[in-house]
Motif scaffolding. Structure first.
Motif, PDB file in Angstrom:
ATOM      1  N   ALA A   1     -11.573 -27.549 -17.311  1.00  0.00           N
ATOM      2  CA  ALA A   1     -11.383 -28.998 -17.428  1.00  0.00           C
ATOM      3  C   ALA A   1     -12.512 -29.805 -16.805  1.00  0.00           C
ATOM      4  CB  ALA A   1     -10.057 -29.394 -16.776  1.00  0.00           C
ATOM      5  N   GLY A   2     -13.195 -29.217 -15.814  1.00  0.00           N
ATOM      6  CA  GLY A   2     -14.247 -29.942 -15.110  1.00  0.00           C
ATOM      7  C   GLY A   2     -14.071 -29.808 -13.610  1.00  0.00           C
TER       8      GLY A   2
ATOM      9  N   CYS B   1     -14.108 -15.791 -16.778  1.00  0.00           N
ATOM     10  CA  CYS B   1     -13.636 -17.025 -16.138  1.00  0.00           C
ATOM     11  C   CYS B   1     -14.280 -17.160 -14.769  1.00  0.00           C
ATOM     12  CB  CYS B   1     -12.114 -16.991 -15.976  1.00  0.00           C
ATOM     13  SG  CYS B   1     -11.197 -16.952 -17.534  1.00  0.00           S
ATOM     14  N   ALA B   2     -14.628 -18.377 -14.403  1.00  0.00           N
ATOM     15  CA  ALA B   2     -15.222 -18.621 -13.089  1.00  0.00           C
ATOM     16  C   ALA B   2     -14.190 -18.329 -12.003  1.00  0.00           C
ATOM     17  CB  ALA B   2     -15.696 -20.067 -12.996  1.00  0.00           C
ATOM     18  N   PRO B   3     -14.606 -17.729 -10.893  1.00  0.00           N
ATOM     19  CA  PRO B   3     -13.664 -17.425  -9.805  1.00  0.00           C
ATOM     20  C   PRO B   3     -13.392 -18.654  -8.946  1.00  0.00           C
ATOM     21  CG  PRO B   3     -15.839 -16.619  -9.243  1.00  0.00           C
ATOM     22  CD  PRO B   3     -15.953 -17.193 -10.627  1.00  0.00           C
ATOM     23  N   ASN B   4     -12.608 -19.593  -9.471  1.00  0.00           N
ATOM     24  CA  ASN B   4     -12.299 -20.794  -8.703  1.00  0.00           C
ATOM     25  C   ASN B   4     -10.800 -21.063  -8.713  1.00  0.00           C
ATOM     26  OD1 ASN B   4     -11.703 -22.057 -11.216  1.00  0.00           O
ATOM     27  ND2 ASN B   4     -13.846 -22.646 -11.462  1.00  0.00           N
ATOM     28  N   ALA B   5     -10.382 -22.056  -7.932  1.00  0.00           N
ATOM     29  CA  ALA B   5      -8.960 -22.352  -7.770  1.00  0.00           C
ATOM     30  C   ALA B   5      -8.321 -22.815  -9.071  1.00  0.00           C
ATOM     31  CB  ALA B   5      -8.769 -23.407  -6.684  1.00  0.00           C
TER      32      ALA B   5
ATOM     33  N   PRO C   1     -23.484 -27.311  -8.864  1.00  0.00           N
ATOM     34  CA  PRO C   1     -23.715 -27.044 -10.290  1.00  0.00           C
ATOM     35  C   PRO C   1     -22.478 -27.239 -11.157  1.00  0.00           C
ATOM     36  CG  PRO C   1     -23.653 -25.000  -9.019  1.00  0.00           C
ATOM     37  CD  PRO C   1     -23.703 -26.116  -8.041  1.00  0.00           C
ATOM     38  N   GLU C   2     -21.268 -27.152 -10.548  1.00  0.00           N
ATOM     39  CA  GLU C   2     -20.036 -27.299 -11.323  1.00  0.00           C
ATOM     40  C   GLU C   2     -19.850 -28.700 -11.899  1.00  0.00           C
ATOM     41  OE1 GLU C   2     -19.491 -24.259  -8.048  1.00  0.00           O
ATOM     42  OE2 GLU C   2     -20.223 -26.323  -8.202  1.00  0.00           O
TER      43      GLU C   2
ATOM     44  N   ALA D   1     -10.822 -10.723  -9.599  1.00  0.00           N
ATOM     45  CA  ALA D   1     -10.723 -10.220 -10.963  1.00  0.00           C
ATOM     46  C   ALA D   1     -11.807 -10.772 -11.880  1.00  0.00           C
ATOM     47  CB  ALA D   1      -9.340 -10.557 -11.542  1.00  0.00           C
ATOM     48  N   ALA D   2     -12.310  -9.907 -12.748  1.00  0.00           N
ATOM     49  CA  ALA D   2     -13.222 -10.309 -13.820  1.00  0.00           C
ATOM     50  C   ALA D   2     -12.389 -10.455 -15.086  1.00  0.00           C
ATOM     51  CB  ALA D   2     -14.321  -9.269 -14.007  1.00  0.00           C
ATOM     52  N   VAL D   3     -11.974 -11.694 -15.373  1.00  0.00           N
ATOM     53  CA  VAL D   3     -11.068 -11.971 -16.483  1.00  0.00           C
ATOM     54  C   VAL D   3     -11.855 -12.548 -17.659  1.00  0.00           C
ATOM     55  CG1 VAL D   3      -9.028 -13.282 -17.220  1.00  0.00           C
ATOM     56  CG2 VAL D   3      -9.187 -12.431 -14.862  1.00  0.00           C
ATOM     57  N   PRO D   4     -11.721 -11.981 -18.852  1.00  0.00           N
ATOM     58  CA  PRO D   4     -12.445 -12.523 -20.015  1.00  0.00           C
ATOM     59  C   PRO D   4     -12.057 -13.975 -20.293  1.00  0.00           C
ATOM     60  CG  PRO D   4     -11.478 -10.375 -20.516  1.00  0.00           C
ATOM     61  CD  PRO D   4     -10.901 -10.798 -19.203  1.00  0.00           C
ATOM     62  N   ASP D   5     -13.053 -14.793 -20.609  1.00  0.00           N
ATOM     63  CA  ASP D   5     -12.803 -16.187 -20.970  1.00  0.00           C
ATOM     64  C   ASP D   5     -12.684 -16.264 -22.493  1.00  0.00           C
ATOM     65  OD1 ASP D   5     -12.638 -18.888 -21.332  1.00  0.00           O
ATOM     66  OD2 ASP D   5     -14.486 -19.387 -20.253  1.00  0.00           O
ATOM     67  N   VAL D   6     -11.457 -16.218 -22.988  1.00  0.00           N
ATOM     68  CA  VAL D   6     -11.243 -16.162 -24.442  1.00  0.00           C
ATOM     69  C   VAL D   6     -11.474 -17.514 -25.099  1.00  0.00           C
ATOM     70  CG1 VAL D   6      -9.606 -14.255 -24.220  1.00  0.00           C
ATOM     71  CG2 VAL D   6      -8.753 -16.606 -24.204  1.00  0.00           C
TER      72      VAL D   6
END
Length: 454
Positions: free
Chosen positions: A365-366, A330-334, A222-223, A316-321
């Motif tokens: 970025a994708g 923010c998605a939990p990815n590298a 899906p990404e 972490a659940a980080v807000p996507d500003v």
């Protein structure tokens, strides 16, 4: 003399290693003078660059080049090989076990800290599928990747030598559960490798191998977007991969994978890559968690409502500003983890010096994904690529992201050599039980315990 400010980093993955690495640079003067100390607690003495696991499984990259030795990279940090069991942040203390405490038999020890960085990452998310615990194979560590490679070649050896058609069919059927990056890339690389390996077996043809991808949703990857996801399905099906969308694994008992659509697949290989969940440690910290079990954080990567505690990455659940949508994370990815680590380290250094903190802001970025040698899909900055250009972008991107110049050079050299020479098709399954042969040799032969006759 005052005690140094101790920064405890829990975890040696993306966030843990990159945070400690940047703190080494930001706090160079403090570390030299003894005013600060960085302690990294991690179960393994290395960081695994997980995007390279599929290529390691396929033999394109050596296992030792997929990992980064922490003691070499974090030479100004104190590395403890162990596991944090719980955290009492009110006391600023963590309870942990190490290799030494296990040997001494003294039980867990308590380690005090001033600043806490929680980056334990994630673990495989499993479901109560009958037979999964006994027969399933994970794909999250370098050990699992190499073990899976050995297993696939071993199944081809079994199929080549058996006279039982049922055993042969089960040995040559490989079921992968999960249509995300890990599942799709692992299947694609191993299918490539096995198809090449089949030429060295006199009685196995590539068409004899059956590869099945099981995904509960109606799309894979899906990404990379819906269009590239559909292309990936067509590409895999064109290689005789049986892609089952909207399907679940109901059971894998008795070496038979039973799918939700009623299909029964006799198989000796079930690879589980159906998602991850936060590390169990987070539940033992007493820190605020969201409904998914991740630590609630601010945009500055500090733990929400708590001083001197920080988190990033999978935990972490980080807000996507950058999204403009309230409550979006923010998605939990590298991609986010590496960038969050830099901001986190800068904010810890700023906090110790009484300077203002910055917010983490990075627009996604994708994504790029490999579908085997010279094949891939990509959706980067709105542009869609497929085939060879996407595969080339996949390699270029990950080569630029793998830590240290040493690893970049080694990986590039291996890619170059693999293009010039044939694939290695050796199974080293005996590495998983290195003492087996010696134990057999050291065992007394039958009858040795008998009393000698007079």
């Amino acid at each position: 003399m005052t005690e140094p400010a101790r920064i405890l980093v829990v975890g040696g993955g993306y966030v843990g290693m990159y945070t400690a690495l940047r703190l080494q640079r930001q706090l160079r003067a403090e570390l030299r003078s003894g005013a600060a100390e960085i302690v990294v607690v991690t179960p393994e003495p290395y960081m695994t660059y997980q995007p390279f696991l599929p290529e390691a499984a396929a033999g394109s990259i050596s296992p030792r080049h997929v990992v980064v030795p922490l003691r070499r990279v974090l030479d100004r940090c104190r590395i403890l090989i162990g596991e944090v069991l719980s955290v009492d942040h009110a006391k600023r203390a963590a309870t942990l076990s190490t290799l030494a405490t296990d040997e001494e038999g003294t039980g867990p020890v308590e380690l005090a800290y001033d600043e806490l960085v929680l980056a334990p990452g994630s673990v495989s998310r499993t479901l109560p599928v009958p037979g999964l615990a006994e027969h399933g194979i994970g794909f999250k560590t370098v050990e699992e990747a190499i073990g899976l490679r050995n297993h696939v070649i071993e199944q081809m050896d079994i199929a080549s030598s058996t006279r039982d058609p049922a055993i042969r069919d089960a040995a040559l059927t490989f079921v992968f559960v999960g249509g995300g990056y890990a599942g799709v890339e692992a299947l694609a690389e191993l299918e490539d490798m096995a198809r090449y390996t089949a030429r060295y077996y006199h009685n196995i043809k590539p068409g004899d191998l059956r590869w099945v991808l099981v995904e509960a949703s109606d799309r894979i990857l899906p990404e990379v977007g819906e269009t590239m996801g559909r292309y990936a399905v067509r590409e895999l099906r064109g290689r005789n991969v049986d892609v089952r969308l909207g399907t679940r694994l109901d059971s894998c008992e008795d070496r038979t994978a039973v799918l939700s659509d009623g299909t029964r697949l006799p198989t000796r290989t079930v690879v589980w890559t159906a998602g991850v969940r936060p590390a169990p440690l987070l539940a033992a910290t007493g820190l605020p968690l969201n409904e998914r079990g991740r630590i609630r954080c601010t945009a500055r990567l500090s733990v929400e409502g708590v001083d001197h505690a920080w988190a990033a990455g999978d935990a972490a659940a980080v807000p996507d500003v950058t999204s403009g949508e309230p409550g979006r994370e923010c998605a939990p990815n590298a991609q986010h983890a590496v960038r969050q680590a830099r901001v986190l380290a800068d904010n810890i250094a700023a906090s110790l010096r009484g300077q203002p903190l910055e917010e983490y802001a990075h627009a996604y970025a994708g994504s790029v994904a490999s579908l085997g040698l010279h094949k891939g899909v990509a959706h980067v900055y709105g542009r869609k690529l497929k085939g060879y250009p996407a595969w080339l972008m996949h390699r270029a991107y990950h080569l630029s992201r793998v830590p240290t110049f040493n690893r970049k050079a080694r990986v590039l050299a291996e890619w170059t050599l693999s293009g010039l020479f044939k694939r290695e098709i050796v199974s080293l399954g005996s590495l998983e039980h290195p003492r087996a042969e010696f134990e057999l040799a050291a065992s007394p032969p039958p009858g040795d315990d008998d009393e000698p006759s007079s």
